[in-house]
Design a protein around this motif. Structure first.
Motif, PDB file in Angstrom:
ATOM      1  N   ILE A 255     -15.016   4.521   1.831  1.00 21.07           N
ATOM      2  CA  ILE A 255     -14.148   5.654   1.488  1.00 21.07           C
ATOM      3  C   ILE A 255     -14.335   6.800   2.473  1.00 21.07           C
ATOM      4  N   THR A 256     -15.587   7.142   2.752  1.00 22.66           N
ATOM      5  CA  THR A 256     -15.882   8.362   3.513  1.00 22.66           C
ATOM      6  C   THR A 256     -16.250   8.111   4.965  1.00 22.66           C
ATOM      7  N   GLY A 257     -16.814   6.940   5.271  1.00 23.58           N
ATOM      8  CA  GLY A 257     -17.336   6.696   6.617  1.00 23.58           C
ATOM      9  C   GLY A 257     -18.544   7.554   6.923  1.00 23.58           C
TER      10      GLY A 257
ATOM     11  N   LEU B 283     -14.357  -1.519  -4.863  1.00 23.14           N
ATOM     12  CA  LEU B 283     -14.307  -1.768  -3.421  1.00 23.14           C
ATOM     13  C   LEU B 283     -12.951  -2.335  -3.026  1.00 23.14           C
ATOM     14  N   TRP B 284     -12.397  -3.203  -3.875  1.00 27.34           N
ATOM     15  CA  TRP B 284     -11.083  -3.773  -3.561  1.00 27.34           C
ATOM     16  C   TRP B 284      -9.962  -2.749  -3.730  1.00 27.34           C
ATOM     17  N   VAL B 285     -10.189  -1.720  -4.527  1.00 24.61           N
ATOM     18  CA  VAL B 285      -9.246  -0.593  -4.560  1.00 24.61           C
ATOM     19  C   VAL B 285      -9.197   0.068  -3.188  1.00 24.61           C
ATOM     20  N   VAL B 286     -10.362   0.276  -2.603  1.00 23.12           N
ATOM     21  CA  VAL B 286     -10.438   0.886  -1.269  1.00 23.12           C
ATOM     22  C   VAL B 286      -9.771  -0.021  -0.240  1.00 23.12           C
TER      23      VAL B 286
ATOM     24  N   GLN C 128      -6.010   0.197  -0.638  1.00 19.00           N
ATOM     25  CA  GLN C 128      -5.453   1.464  -0.149  1.00 19.00           C
ATOM     26  C   GLN C 128      -5.439   1.515   1.372  1.00 19.00           C
ATOM     27  N   HIS C 129      -6.431   0.918   2.004  1.00 16.20           N
ATOM     28  CA  HIS C 129      -6.516   0.950   3.467  1.00 16.20           C
ATOM     29  C   HIS C 129      -5.691  -0.152   4.121  1.00 16.20           C
ATOM     30  N   ALA C 130      -5.269  -1.142   3.361  1.00 16.22           N
ATOM     31  CA  ALA C 130      -4.531  -2.267   3.946  1.00 16.22           C
ATOM     32  C   ALA C 130      -3.086  -1.873   4.240  1.00 16.22           C
TER      33      ALA C 130
ATOM     34  N   THR D 168      -5.974   9.583  -3.011  1.00 21.13           N
ATOM     35  CA  THR D 168      -5.466   8.545  -3.913  1.00 21.13           C
ATOM     36  C   THR D 168      -6.600   7.741  -4.537  1.00 21.13           C
ATOM     37  N   ILE D 169      -7.571   7.371  -3.713  1.00 23.39           N
ATOM     38  CA  ILE D 169      -8.689   6.563  -4.209  1.00 23.39           C
ATOM     39  C   ILE D 169      -9.460   7.311  -5.294  1.00 23.39           C
TER      40      ILE D 169
END
Length: 655
Positions: free
Chosen positions: A35-37, A77-80, A83-85, A237-238
């Motif tokens: 999420i944050t890096g 984790l799959w929510v993230v 969202q990133h896909a 969003t996440i």
């Protein structure tokens, strides 16, 4: 279980649970970092989560909650990932999430509340972006169905019937569905009663526990994340999907959790389900660290930003270290053998080729595990009172019992089970405890119960009575009771030691909401049960005031003395540690008083000996119970001190 070449089944399951608990913390780390890096955020989230008391304590003992935490972390984790896909790949991520959802439902149904929110969001997002085809939609459903295939083991196991214990008969679709939906023990509720959950009371309790478990800094960072997330499109969003997921879970669960959380043990049962939402809270707190750092990063030089990152990393490590410092002692269960000793003591108390009927999770699970998983006391049968009234009990369990006799070919639910299901039909009550007791006693099979009989069926009390044999109770016909001397002789041969190391029974070394605390609180009481039972019999028959009752009083005093000596430890500083309640000091003193009264009347030389016991025990009782207003006891003490002024009254220190 069989691949690991060492350790008993409990050790292997505990080890597996610990590994999964570590995996869950790693997933929290990975999710926060995705999420944050920002590494300090990930360290903070995983460290506070993994080493919090609730997560840690339930990750070192065999339970389903560590695996549930891991699955819920994976769903987040799959929510993230979703969202990133890109739109092109989102449907594939949704199919993967559906497969994970099916697996998680095989472990614990409460994950379905996470799945409902996350699945709805993913589906609506795909529809909005026109990023899913009919084929992909069907694949999503198929993935969920395939992941649920472990449930096939239930009907298969029911047909094979190799398991030493099971709940329900899954050989029919109706039985299978009843088990899947938990119809017989509450579905989404924690008990099968119709009582509603206390939504606001449970929410308040959860909030208090959240702050206690994770700390004010974690709670504050979570609030910072929620308030500032709208400023950061990267996480907005996440964060709000996570918030909706956690709120949907905790509100629904608190509304359904119909359990009395005012009792410590019941609160311990309740709090285990809070771990699922704590996964979200810790990730959001980690994002809060990033929300604090990000505005500063854009306003300070690169070197200063690097220094700030390092400082936040150190702070995150210190936060984890603080959790370790606070929780290590109570979560270190490496020498915790109280469950094993408790179960063995129960089984050892049963005569050869006997039957032990247990009530409640602690006695049932510990004794059945030892009997059927470690083959301890293979000559006896352990029967759970909660199960024997269900119609599936006999067909699903008759293959494992050697001694237990089923009174009838046909069984019906106990009245209490019918009542709590709302079934008011006038069904013939043809199978009760009186029938169970009769067939076993008539057949000469030793029958013991622990810790008591299930409420709701009182008919057995018309014909039978129970006799405390320290840990367990023996069942006898009322018409064929033990004589008092006979019973005293029997219990004199019983080993009262709960454990070779009675320090296990120091309840203060366990969390107050744990099963260990409940066992430690009660295990010391059982040694006094035979003495107190004889005490009641002597008093009921009026023998305490008769000359022929004096030998019985002396024998009863020895039972009290043995129980007291067994459950009392003297520390190096002279402090006495008692593993029993203060009322036992009073009862011990009362028995000494009955003998003392007889000896004073006859002028017996040992009167001073029992006067000393009276004074010592009742002074200890006053100190431990803080009930110094009992004028009757105070009057006896004053009289004894007047008769024997050399009695030492301040030579003991009581803890």
């Amino acid at each position: 279980m069989k691949l690991l070449p060492f350790g008993n089944p409990a050790y292997k399951l505990n080890l597996l649970t610990s590994i999964i608990g570590g995996l869950a913390a790693s997933i929290v780390y990975l999710t926060t970092f995705r999420i944050t890096g920002f590494i300090p955020s990930a360290i903070f989230a995983s460290g506070v989560f993994g080493f919090s008391h609730l997560i840690w304590f339930h990750s070192v003992g065999a339970e389903i909650f560590s695996l549930n935490n891991a699955f819920c972390g994976l769903l987040l984790l799959w929510v993230v990932r979703f969202q990133h896909a890109s739109n092109k790949h989102r449907a594939r991520v949704a199919i993967e999430a559906s497969f994970l959802s099916g697996l998680s439902m095989c472990n614990q149904h409460t994950s379905g509340l996470f799945i409902a929110t996350i699945g709805s969001w993913m589906f609506l997002s795909l529809l909005r972006d026109k990023a899913i085809s009919v084929r992909q939609f069907c694949q999503t459903g198929a993935a969920f169905a395939v992941a649920m295939t472990p449930y096939i083991q239930l009907p298969a196991s029911s047909y094979i019937r190799t398991s030493p214990s099971t709940w329900g008969d899954q050989r029919t679709f109706f039985g299978f569905w009843k088990h899947i939906t938990r119809e017989e023990y509450g579905t989404f509720r924690l008990t099968a009663s119709d009582e509603p959950g206390d939504l606001f009371g449970n929410l308040l309790t959860y909030t208090e526990d959240l702050i206690y478990e994770l700390g004010i800094p974690t709670f504050s960072l979570t609030v910072i994340c929620l308030l500032s997330a709208w400023l950061f499109p990267k996480i907005r969003t996440i964060v709000y999907v996570f918030l909706a997921t956690a709120l949907g879970y905790i509100i629904f669960f608190c509304a359904q959790a119909n359990i009395d959380h005012s009792r410590n043990l019941m609160k311990g049962v309740l709090e285990r389900f809070w771990m699922q939402s704590n996964v979200v809270v810790c990730i959001l707190a980690g994002c809060g660290v990033w929300c604090v750092y990000k505005p500063l990063e854009d306003r300070i030089p690169t070197k200063a930003a690097s220094a700030l990152t390092a400082m936040l990393g150190v702070c995150a490590i210190l936060a984890a270290a603080q959790q370790i410092h606070l929780n290590y002692e109570v979560c270190d269960l490496s020498n915790n053998l109280i469950m094993r000793d408790y179960g063995r003591k129960l089984l050892d108390a049963v005569p050869k080729n006997g039957v032990l009927m247990v009530e409640g999770d602690m006695p049932s699970l510990t004794s059945r595990y030892l009997r059927y998983c470690e083959d301890y006391r293979t000559d006896i049968d352990v029967v759970d009172q909660e199960l024997i009234g269900f119609p599936w009990f006999k067909p699903m369990h008759k293959h494992i019992y050697k001694n237990y006799i089923f009174p009838y070919d046909r069984e019906f639910y106990f009245k209490t089970v019918l009542a709590r299901k709302g079934d008011k039909a006038n069904i013939p009550f043809t199978y009760n405890f009186a029938d169970v007791f009769k067939v076993h006693i008539d057949a000469g099979i030793p029958l013991n119960i622990y810790p008591s009989m299930k409420h709701g069926d009182e008919e057995w009390k018309q014909y039978f009575e129970t006799w405390p044999m320290s840990m367990v109770y023996d069942v006898k016909y009322k018409s064929q009771p033990y004589t008092i001397p006979e019973f005293i002789e029997i219990v004199f041969d019983i080993d009262f030691n709960f454990s070779p190391n009675m320090d296990y029974c120091n309840k203060n070394i366990y969390p107050t909401r744990s099963f260990e605390y409940a066992i430690a609180e009660s295990c010391g009481q059982t040694a006094f049960f035979p003495a107190e039972h004889v005490h009641r019999l002597i008093t009921a028959e009026g023998l305490h005031s008769k000359a022929e009752g004096l030998p019985l009083l002396l024998d009863n005093y020895k039972l009290y003395q043995r129980a007291y000596d067994t459950l009392t430890r003297v520390k190096a500083d002279g402090t006495e540690v008692h593993y029993f309640e203060a009322d036992r000091n009073k009862n011990y003193g009362v028995m000494a008083y009955l003998i003392y009264s007889s000896y004073i009347t006859s002028g017996h030389a040992d009167a001073s000996k029992y006067a000393r016991i009276i004074v010592e025990q009742w002074q200890v009782y006053f100190e431990r119970s803080q009930k110094e207003d009992n004028q009757d006891l105070q009057g006896v003490i004053k009289d004894a001190m007047k008769r024997f002024p050399d009695l030492l009254t301040n030579d003991k220190h009581i803890l």
